[in-house]
Scaffold this motif. Structure first.
Motif, PDB file in Angstrom:
ATOM      1  N   GLY A  28       0.389  -1.104   0.241  1.00 31.13           N
ATOM      2  CA  GLY A  28      -0.245   0.541  -0.017  1.00 31.13           C
ATOM      3  C   GLY A  28       0.897   1.541   0.230  1.00 31.13           C
ATOM      4  O   GLY A  28       1.681   1.936   1.412  1.00 31.13           O
ATOM      5  N   GLY A  29       1.043   1.582  -0.676  1.00 30.46           N
ATOM      6  CA  GLY A  29       2.029   3.065  -1.225  1.00 30.46           C
ATOM      7  C   GLY A  29       1.448   4.172  -0.379  1.00 30.46           C
ATOM      8  O   GLY A  29       2.529   4.655   0.234  1.00 30.46           O
ATOM      9  N   SER A  30       0.290   4.820  -0.752  1.00 28.84           N
ATOM     10  CA  SER A  30       0.506   5.595   0.784  1.00 28.84           C
ATOM     11  C   SER A  30      -0.170   5.662   1.837  1.00 28.84           C
ATOM     12  O   SER A  30       0.314   6.429   2.734  1.00 28.84           O
ATOM     13  N   GLU A  31      -0.169   3.914   2.315  1.00 33.55           N
ATOM     14  CA  GLU A  31       0.288   3.681   3.595  1.00 33.55           C
ATOM     15  C   GLU A  31       1.518   3.271   3.825  1.00 33.55           C
ATOM     16  O   GLU A  31       1.856   3.092   5.210  1.00 33.55           O
ATOM     17  N   SER A  32       2.378   3.318   2.788  1.00 33.12           N
ATOM     18  CA  SER A  32       3.621   2.829   3.264  1.00 33.12           C
ATOM     19  C   SER A  32       3.389   1.432   4.024  1.00 33.12           C
ATOM     20  O   SER A  32       3.827   1.363   4.977  1.00 33.12           O
ATOM     21  N   PHE A  64       6.368   4.753   1.309  1.00 31.68           N
ATOM     22  CA  PHE A  64       5.465   5.154  -0.814  1.00 31.68           C
ATOM     23  C   PHE A  64       5.718   4.485  -1.254  1.00 31.68           C
ATOM     24  O   PHE A  64       6.826   4.203  -1.995  1.00 31.68           O
ATOM     25  N   VAL A  65       6.201   2.796  -0.274  1.00 37.87           N
ATOM     26  CA  VAL A  65       6.971   1.674  -0.983  1.00 37.87           C
ATOM     27  C   VAL A  65       5.992   1.018  -2.709  1.00 37.87           C
ATOM     28  O   VAL A  65       5.414   1.085  -3.049  1.00 37.87           O
ATOM     29  N   ALA A  66       6.566   1.120  -3.411  1.00 44.22           N
ATOM     30  CA  ALA A  66       6.474   1.143  -4.742  1.00 44.22           C
ATOM     31  C   ALA A  66       6.304   0.032  -5.820  1.00 44.22           C
ATOM     32  O   ALA A  66       5.713  -0.411  -6.605  1.00 44.22           O
ATOM     33  N   ASP A  67       6.685  -1.371  -5.355  1.00 44.82           N
ATOM     34  CA  ASP A  67       7.082  -2.451  -5.522  1.00 44.82           C
ATOM     35  C   ASP A  67       7.413  -3.381  -4.595  1.00 44.82           C
ATOM     36  O   ASP A  67       8.345  -3.375  -3.945  1.00 44.82           O
ATOM     37  N   ILE A  68       6.810  -4.936  -4.460  1.00 50.70           N
ATOM     38  CA  ILE A  68       7.406  -5.281  -3.586  1.00 50.70           C
ATOM     39  C   ILE A  68       7.623  -7.523  -4.687  1.00 50.70           C
ATOM     40  O   ILE A  68       7.326  -7.363  -5.912  1.00 50.70           O
ATOM     41  N   ALA A  82       9.661   2.940  -2.252  1.00 52.30           N
ATOM     42  CA  ALA A  82      10.895   4.657  -3.339  1.00 52.30           C
ATOM     43  C   ALA A  82      10.804   6.026  -2.253  1.00 52.30           C
ATOM     44  O   ALA A  82      10.742   7.356  -2.413  1.00 52.30           O
ATOM     45  N   GLY A  83      10.010   6.184  -1.614  1.00 48.87           N
ATOM     46  CA  GLY A  83      10.322   7.603  -0.405  1.00 48.87           C
ATOM     47  C   GLY A  83      11.790   7.729  -0.151  1.00 48.87           C
ATOM     48  O   GLY A  83      11.755   8.774   0.631  1.00 48.87           O
TER      49      GLY A  83
END
Length: 206
Positions: A28-32, A64-68, A82-83
Motif C-alpha cells: 500500500g503505497g499511500s499507507e507505506s 511509499f512502497v512502489a513494488d514488492i 521509493a520514499g
C-alpha cells in the motif's frame, strides 16, 4: 480499504502470491505498508493476517512502497521503498505466511548505491540475489546475499551510457527467470526488452 476486514489498500500498487497460492502480500503505497492475507485455496476467500508499516516496530523499506517481490521458495520478500530510496528485506515463514523485518539498504549509506529513485524490484528464485530498477536514473542495481551474515550486499550497478551499457533509458521493470539463469528488464524511452545472463553464485549480469 477498511471494509470487510481488509486493510493496507490505500494506494495499493502491487500484489504477489506465495507459490502454493495460500498467501497474498500487498503493498500500500499511500499507507507505506505491507499487508499479508491468507487465501482459502478452495474458495479464494482472503483473510487479513498481518500488517506492517514503515517505521513501526523497526520495519523499514516501506515508505511509499512502489513494488514488492517474493522469492520462489517463499522465504524472502523484498520491497522498493521509493520514499527514502530504501530496499527492505523481510523473512517469510512459508508455513504461516507471516513476515518479519530483517534488514534494509538505503542509498548513500554504508556504501550503498544504485537505489536513487528506484521503483521496481526483482528477486532470484532462491532469494539470494535482488535487482532494482531506477527509471529516473537509468540504473539497474545488483545485490547479493553475504554467505556469512545472510544479509544483502551491493555487488554493482548497470548505468545507461557507461561501460558499454545501453538500452536502460527509463528502465521501469526487472525480473528474474524461474530457473535463475537470466534477468529481464524493460526500458520505456529506449523501447527495449533486455535479456541478461545471470551468474548463479554472485548474481552478476552480463
Amino acid at each position: 480499504d477498511g471494509d470487510g476486514g481488509f486493510d493496507g489498500l490505500s494506494g495499493v500498487n502491487d500484489v504477489v502470491f506465495s507459490h502454493d497460492g495460500r498467501f497474498a502480500y500487498v503493498s500500500g503505497g499511500s499507507e507505506s505498508s505491507l499487508t499479508v492475507y491468507s487465501r482459502d485455496t478452495a474458495t479464494g476467500e482472503l483473510t487479513l493476517l498481518q500488517k506492517l508499516e514503515d517505521g513501526v516496530d523497526g520495519a523499514d523499506g516501506l515508505l511509499f512502497v512502489a513494488d514488492i517481490a517474493l522469492s520462489a521458495d517463499g522465504t524472502r520478500l523484498v520491497t522498493a521503498g521509493a520514499g527514502d530510496d530504501t530496499l527492505g528485506v523481510f523473512d517469510v515463514n512459508p508455513t504461516t505466511g507471516l513476515v518479519t523485518f530483517s534488514h534494509a539498504l538505503t542509498n548513500g549509506q554504508n556504501g550503498i548505491t544504485g537505489l536513487n529513485q528506484f521503483s521496481a524490484i526483482g528477486i532470484s528464485p532462491d532469494g539470494k540475489s535482488v535487482y532494482t530498477a531506477s527509471q529516473f536514473q537509468d540504473i539497474i542495481g545488483v545485490f547479493h546475499e553475504n554467505g556469512v551474515t545472510g544479509e544483502l550486499e551491493r555487488v554493482t550497478e548497470l548505468i545507461n551510457g557507461q561501460n558499454g551499457v545501453e538500452g536502460l533509458d527509463r528502465v521501469n521493470s526487472v525480473e528474474v527467470s524461474r530457473d535463475g539463469r537470466q534477468v529481464f528488464a524493460t526500458a520505456g524511452t529506449d523501447e527495449t526488452f533486455l535479456v541478461y545472463d545471470r551468474e548463479l553464485t554472485t548474481g552478476e549480469m552480463t
